[in-house]
Design a protein around this motif. Structure first.
Motif, PDB file in Angstrom:
ATOM      1  N   SER A  18       0.042  -6.871  12.442  1.00 37.81           N
ATOM      2  CA  SER A  18      -0.544  -7.565  11.294  1.00 37.81           C
ATOM      3  C   SER A  18      -1.796  -6.847  10.799  1.00 37.81           C
ATOM      4  N   VAL A  19      -2.573  -6.260  11.731  1.00 35.36           N
ATOM      5  CA  VAL A  19      -3.755  -5.489  11.339  1.00 35.36           C
ATOM      6  C   VAL A  19      -3.320  -4.258  10.542  1.00 35.36           C
ATOM      7  N   LYS A  20      -2.263  -3.605  11.004  1.00 34.52           N
ATOM      8  CA  LYS A  20      -1.750  -2.417  10.312  1.00 34.52           C
ATOM      9  C   LYS A  20      -1.243  -2.780   8.920  1.00 34.52           C
ATOM     10  N   SER A  21      -0.634  -3.961   8.807  1.00 34.76           N
ATOM     11  CA  SER A  21      -0.131  -4.410   7.501  1.00 34.76           C
ATOM     12  C   SER A  21      -1.261  -4.590   6.498  1.00 34.76           C
ATOM     13  N   CYS A  22      -2.446  -4.915   7.012  1.00 33.05           N
ATOM     14  CA  CYS A  22      -3.586  -5.190   6.135  1.00 33.05           C
ATOM     15  C   CYS A  22      -4.458  -3.961   5.863  1.00 33.05           C
ATOM     16  N   SER A  23      -4.135  -2.849   6.474  1.00 30.89           N
ATOM     17  CA  SER A  23      -4.935  -1.647   6.255  1.00 30.89           C
ATOM     18  C   SER A  23      -4.650  -1.056   4.879  1.00 30.89           C
ATOM     19  N   ALA A  24      -5.621  -0.348   4.344  1.00 31.97           N
ATOM     20  CA  ALA A  24      -5.498   0.225   2.997  1.00 31.97           C
ATOM     21  C   ALA A  24      -4.352   1.219   2.899  1.00 31.97           C
ATOM     22  N   ASP A  25      -4.085   1.923   3.994  1.00 34.52           N
ATOM     23  CA  ASP A  25      -3.012   2.924   3.989  1.00 34.52           C
ATOM     24  C   ASP A  25      -1.777   2.438   4.754  1.00 34.52           C
ATOM     25  N   SER A  26      -1.505   1.143   4.659  1.00 40.77           N
ATOM     26  CA  SER A  26      -0.350   0.564   5.354  1.00 40.77           C
ATOM     27  C   SER A  26       0.940   1.258   4.919  1.00 40.77           C
ATOM     28  N   THR A  33       0.042  -9.816  -0.021  1.00 41.59           N
ATOM     29  CA  THR A  33      -0.523  -9.294   1.226  1.00 41.59           C
ATOM     30  C   THR A  33      -2.037  -9.489   1.291  1.00 41.59           C
ATOM     31  N   CYS A  56      -4.245 -11.406   4.199  1.00 42.70           N
ATOM     32  CA  CYS A  56      -5.179 -10.643   5.030  1.00 42.70           C
ATOM     33  C   CYS A  56      -6.588 -11.225   5.050  1.00 42.70           C
TER      34      CYS A  56
END
Length: 500
Positions: free
Chosen positions: A109-117, A125, A129
């Motif tokens: 879920s953290v990766k999904s919310c990253s700018a470069d997901s 999304t 987030c």
């Protein structure tokens, strides 16, 4: 690849495997929708993973996420699938730490919310987030893309299929699963799973056959019913998703009325209600054969009711295979406009009474069977306008005065809409495309004699685009609703149009 069945001796095993997978998916869908604790979710995921094995779990994950994120790219779906499979492989291993799954899903879920997901993008999304922990996970899990307006999957030739298969069987299968599942994302999961499984089995069998042409012909014939069921259920479930149960009941009723205009409302309305009930039960069901079983039962009732009233319908009902009969009925073009007496309009009291919705539907039914070339998108717009008028007027201080005013306004707005839509779709369905375009160009030239060549070409392309997209039985409802609004905007010059 997952769910292989190239050999007859293995088909029963694969089918059993699929039934088990779908039963588990039903449990998983419940588990993910209603949180019952981290251990419960982990156990269900691991149960699915262990029963299916890594490859079948991976196949199911590709299909499920390609359906869910139908506008995602192949690479985005690939990233997501690798993460999900890796999480299950790591955390479902014997001796894995009980906190492994929760920690891994949190990292996801953290990766999904990253700018470069690298995962499929979604407008919702950012909102998800802003939450933390379980709330964020559940929010992200609930996101899904709208279905593609028109399926983009085009099946290559047999030779092209085999060439791609031989080059890289795994890459071929993954890309096919992604393209087909995202194109037909509204088809029920069991239908989609069965269709993709038998297709990959056909390719893997026929591309190594000494007589591939004969093999493909035989296999395509065997999977014809399932292939057609995928296309038709995707169409029906897309419409059900866009319309809801009441509106799709009317849509189905209008379609039957245009095919068999001599049939009464009393004969057709129960059939339309039955079809809507099938879609409500089966579009989101993971029960194997739900759609096929329920549609077969519906077809038997339709044939019993209508075969004696219409020769074309009777011809469709002659076969022993009820699903093939259903496909035949769906493919029937509208009948010629019948000569019917003027329909009685419901009174204001009836429209605002207990059965007002039924009276309004009956009125639209009468209009539909007198205008067989009217496309579903126009009828859907009329249905919405009718619902809106009843909602406004039946709660007004003077319902009768309100309804009388709306009737007068509709009487002025409706005729040009009916004339243009009936003529456009009637000609599109009767003529070859080039002849249709030629006649349309001549008509526009006569209607707008002062228009420039550039404007005439623009109008021509606009009308052709509408006809080719929205005058067909598989017209995408949301896209065509937008096109209808654009067309009606030209016809209605008032500030407030009932059909606008």
């Amino acid at each position: 690849m997952g769910f292989p069945a190239p050999l007859p001796s293995r088909r029963r095993e694969a089918s059993s495997n699929m039934r088990a997978a779908l039963a588990l998916l039903l449990l998983l869908a419940t588990a993910r929708a209603i949180h019952r604790g981290k251990a419960y979710v982990r156990e269900k995921v691991c149960q699915e993973y262990r029963m299916l094995g890594k490859e079948n779990f991976r196949t199911l994950t590709i299909i499920a996420n390609s359906r869910k994120y139908s506008n995602g790219t192949f690479e985005e779906i690939g990233h997501l699938v690798r993460e999900i499979v890796s999480l299950a492989e790591t955390c479902c291993a014997d001796g894995a730490d009980p906190s492994c799954y929760d920690a891994g899903s949190s990292a996801l879920s953290v990766k999904s919310c990253s700018a470069d997901s690298p995962f499929p993008a979604h407008p919702g999304t950012a909102e998800c987030c802003t939450h933390e922990g379980l709330e964020r996970k559940l929010c992200l899990a609930a996101l899904k893309h709208p279905p593609q307006p028109l399926p983009r999957y085009l099946q290559p030739s047999d030779q092209e299929l085999c060439q791609a298969f031989r080059k890289d069987p795994r890459e071929f299968a993954d890309r096919y699963l992604y393209e087909y599942s995202s194109s037909y994302s509204q088809a029920p999961l069991p239908v989609l799973l069965g269709s993709t499984r038998t297709f990959l089995s056909m390719v893997s069998t026929c591309c190594i056959s000494p007589a591939p042409t004969v093999c493909f012909l035989k296999e395509k014939l065997q999977r014809k019913t399932l292939s057609l069921l995928t296309l038709t259920s995707n169409r029906a479930c897309s419409r059900f998703s866009a319309y809801g149960k009441d509106k799709i009941t009317f849509s189905y009723l209008a379609s039957l009325a245009q095919k068999v205009p001599a049939a009464s409302f009393e004969d057709l309305f129960p059939l339309a209600e039955g079809a809507a009930e099938v879609f409500s039960q089966c579009c989101d069901s993971v029960a194997e054969d739900c759609m096929q079983t329920k549609l077969s039962e519906h077809t038997a009732k339709a044939c019993a009711t209508l075969a004696a009233q219409d020769r074309r319908f009777a011809d469709c009902c002659r076969g022993k295979n009820l699903m093939e009969n259903y496909f035949c009925i769906l493919a029937l073009p509208p009948a010629p406009a019948p000569k019917l007496p003027k329909a009685l309009e419901p009174t204001n009291k009836e429209l605002c009474g207990k059965e007002g919705d039924l009276q309004a539907t009956r009125s639209l039914f009468e209009l539909a069977r007198r205008h067989p070339s009217l496309p579903d998108a126009i009828l859907a717009k009329l249905y919405d306008a009718s619902e809106k008028i009843r909602g406004e007027c039946c709660s007004a201080k003077d319902p009768s005065a309100c309804l009388d005013s709306k009737r007068q306004q509709m009487g002025a707005e409706l005729p040009p809409v009916l004339e243009r839509a009936s003529q456009l779709c009637g000609q599109y369905n009767e003529l070859y495309f080039l002849d249709f375009k030629k006649r349309l160009r001549e008509s526009l030239t006569q209607t707008y004699p002062e228009a420039s060549a550039a404007l005439l070409e623009q109008l021509l392309e606009q009308r052709v685009s509408f006809a080719s997209t929205c005058c067909t039985p598989d017209a995408p409802p949301l896209l065509c609703a937008s096109k209808v609004s654009s067309e009606l905007g030209e016809l209605c010059k008032q500030e407030s149009c009932l059909l606008g």
